[in-house]
Design a protein around this motif. Structure first.
Motif, PDB file in Angstrom:
ATOM      1  N   LEU A  11      39.664  35.965  44.209  1.00  0.00           N
ATOM      2  CA  LEU A  11      41.121  36.062  44.240  1.00  0.00           C
ATOM      3  C   LEU A  11      41.643  34.635  44.330  1.00  0.00           C
ATOM      4  O   LEU A  11      41.266  33.887  45.231  1.00  0.00           O
ATOM      5  CB  LEU A  11      41.577  36.878  45.445  1.00  0.00           C
ATOM      6  N   GLU A  12      42.504  34.277  43.394  1.00  0.00           N
ATOM      7  CA  GLU A  12      42.960  32.892  43.323  1.00  0.00           C
ATOM      8  C   GLU A  12      44.471  32.815  43.162  1.00  0.00           C
ATOM      9  O   GLU A  12      45.049  33.488  42.304  1.00  0.00           O
ATOM     10  CB  GLU A  12      42.278  32.187  42.152  1.00  0.00           C
ATOM     11  N   ALA A  13      45.105  32.017  43.999  1.00  0.00           N
ATOM     12  CA  ALA A  13      46.516  31.678  43.863  1.00  0.00           C
ATOM     13  C   ALA A  13      46.592  30.215  43.452  1.00  0.00           C
ATOM     14  O   ALA A  13      45.946  29.357  44.071  1.00  0.00           O
ATOM     15  CB  ALA A  13      47.253  31.888  45.179  1.00  0.00           C
ATOM     16  N   HIS A  53      45.355  48.363  41.602  1.00  0.00           N
ATOM     17  CA  HIS A  53      45.479  46.960  42.010  1.00  0.00           C
ATOM     18  C   HIS A  53      44.305  46.631  42.936  1.00  0.00           C
ATOM     19  O   HIS A  53      44.138  47.279  43.971  1.00  0.00           O
ATOM     20  CB  HIS A  53      46.806  46.713  42.717  1.00  0.00           C
ATOM     21  N   PRO A  54      43.500  45.629  42.581  1.00  0.00           N
ATOM     22  CA  PRO A  54      42.312  45.322  43.386  1.00  0.00           C
ATOM     23  C   PRO A  54      42.616  44.646  44.717  1.00  0.00           C
ATOM     24  O   PRO A  54      41.723  44.429  45.523  1.00  0.00           O
ATOM     25  CB  PRO A  54      41.514  44.387  42.476  1.00  0.00           C
ATOM     26  N   VAL A  55      43.899  44.304  44.946  1.00  0.00           N
ATOM     27  CA  VAL A  55      44.301  43.660  46.196  1.00  0.00           C
ATOM     28  C   VAL A  55      45.229  44.610  46.947  1.00  0.00           C
ATOM     29  O   VAL A  55      46.290  44.978  46.448  1.00  0.00           O
ATOM     30  CB  VAL A  55      45.030  42.325  45.931  1.00  0.00           C
ATOM     31  N   GLN A  68      36.790  34.509  48.003  1.00  0.00           N
ATOM     32  CA  GLN A  68      35.683  35.212  47.347  1.00  0.00           C
ATOM     33  C   GLN A  68      35.465  36.576  47.976  1.00  0.00           C
ATOM     34  O   GLN A  68      35.827  36.817  49.129  1.00  0.00           O
ATOM     35  CB  GLN A  68      34.392  34.399  47.465  1.00  0.00           C
ATOM     36  N   SER A  69      34.876  37.493  47.214  1.00  0.00           N
ATOM     37  CA  SER A  69      34.518  38.800  47.763  1.00  0.00           C
ATOM     38  C   SER A  69      33.546  38.597  48.922  1.00  0.00           C
ATOM     39  O   SER A  69      32.638  37.772  48.857  1.00  0.00           O
ATOM     40  CB  SER A  69      33.892  39.680  46.679  1.00  0.00           C
ATOM     41  N   VAL A 116      42.691  37.480  39.565  1.00  0.00           N
ATOM     42  CA  VAL A 116      41.464  38.033  40.120  1.00  0.00           C
ATOM     43  C   VAL A 116      40.381  37.853  39.071  1.00  0.00           C
ATOM     44  O   VAL A 116      40.510  38.351  37.950  1.00  0.00           O
ATOM     45  CB  VAL A 116      41.616  39.523  40.482  1.00  0.00           C
ATOM     46  N   ASP A 117      39.354  37.095  39.443  1.00  0.00           N
ATOM     47  CA  ASP A 117      38.260  36.790  38.527  1.00  0.00           C
ATOM     48  C   ASP A 117      38.776  36.149  37.238  1.00  0.00           C
ATOM     49  O   ASP A 117      38.322  36.466  36.141  1.00  0.00           O
ATOM     50  CB  ASP A 117      37.451  38.041  38.215  1.00  0.00           C
ATOM     51  N   GLY A 118      39.754  35.247  37.392  1.00  0.00           N
ATOM     52  CA  GLY A 118      40.248  34.487  36.258  1.00  0.00           C
ATOM     53  C   GLY A 118      41.253  35.207  35.386  1.00  0.00           C
ATOM     54  O   GLY A 118      41.700  34.658  34.377  1.00  0.00           O
ATOM     55  N   ARG A 119      41.645  36.421  35.765  1.00  0.00           N
ATOM     56  CA  ARG A 119      42.579  37.190  34.945  1.00  0.00           C
ATOM     57  C   ARG A 119      43.791  37.620  35.771  1.00  0.00           C
ATOM     58  O   ARG A 119      43.659  37.948  36.948  1.00  0.00           O
ATOM     59  CB  ARG A 119      41.895  38.432  34.372  1.00  0.00           C
ATOM     60  N   THR A 120      44.937  37.658  35.112  1.00  0.00           N
ATOM     61  CA  THR A 120      46.146  38.136  35.771  1.00  0.00           C
ATOM     62  C   THR A 120      46.025  39.629  36.039  1.00  0.00           C
ATOM     63  O   THR A 120      45.593  40.392  35.177  1.00  0.00           O
ATOM     64  CB  THR A 120      47.375  37.880  34.885  1.00  0.00           C
TER      65      THR A 120
END
Length: 200
Positions: free
Chosen positions: A7-9, A75-77, A29-30, A64-68
């Protein structure tokens, strides 16, 4: 070997009439626990809600994993509210609340500490600690990859607080779930998280 999600902001800014925070970047990271620390009003909750897709950023992106993350569908979050009763329909029994996304297994409910007799009750019939466990069960029933835990133990007594975090740590490790822990309590973040970022 399990696949590591991220997960990246990137340079995230968000707020309402004006930004509450600006240009904040994060990588989670997971299986990892990362803390977010800052004073009241610094935008910690808005940051967490933005990561979970509940608030639109003014600038920057969440991947998430480089994708929007798509705006519709799974929603994975998942976001865990500080006051779980505000995130629950008071007219629904707990059984309907926790099954909103997917019916959780009895094994998961037992692991989190949600007793079977709670399921027939309404939210107002449970204590704050019990409601927070129900909230965790509902979030995990949909099998998210990341959780945003926003001050989820702030209103609990020390024993209940420790039990909740021990449970969440165990499940996150077993299921490779990344957890962002938002708190004004730096001592808690130091105990629970591998790293801490500050907002405000």
């Amino acid at each position: 070997m399990s696949f590591i999600l991220m997960l990246e902001a990137v340079n995230l800014s968000a707020g309402f009439d004006h930004p509450l925070f600006e240009n904040v970047s994060l990588r989670l990271q997971s299986g990892e626990f990362v803390g977010v620390y800052g004073p009241s009003g610094a935008g910690k909750t808005t940051f967490g809600r933005t990561l979970a897709g509940l608030h639109k950023p003014a600038t920057g992106v969440v991947n998430v994993d480089g994708r929007t993350v798509p705006s519709k569908g799974f929603h994975p979050v998942q976001y865990l509210h500080q006051n779980p009763q505000l995130a629950m329909n008071p007219r629904w029994r707990v059984e309907q609340i926790v099954s909103e996304a997917m019916v959780p297994s009895r094994e998961l409910a037992d692991c989190i500490g949600v007793a079977s007799d709670w399921l027939k009750r309404y939210p107002h019939e449970l204590s704050g600690g019990q409601l927070q466990r129900v909230s965790v069960l509902r979030a995990l029933s949909g099998k998210p990859r990341f959780l945003i835990a926003d001050e989820i133990s702030a209103s609990l007594d020390p024993i209940s607080q420790a039990q909740l975090w021990q449970t969440l740590k165990r499940i996150a490790e077993q299921e490779s779930i990344g957890v962002l822990v938002i708190s004004h309590d730096k001592a808690l973040l130091t105990r629970v998280c591998s790293s801490i970022i500050q907002i405000g």
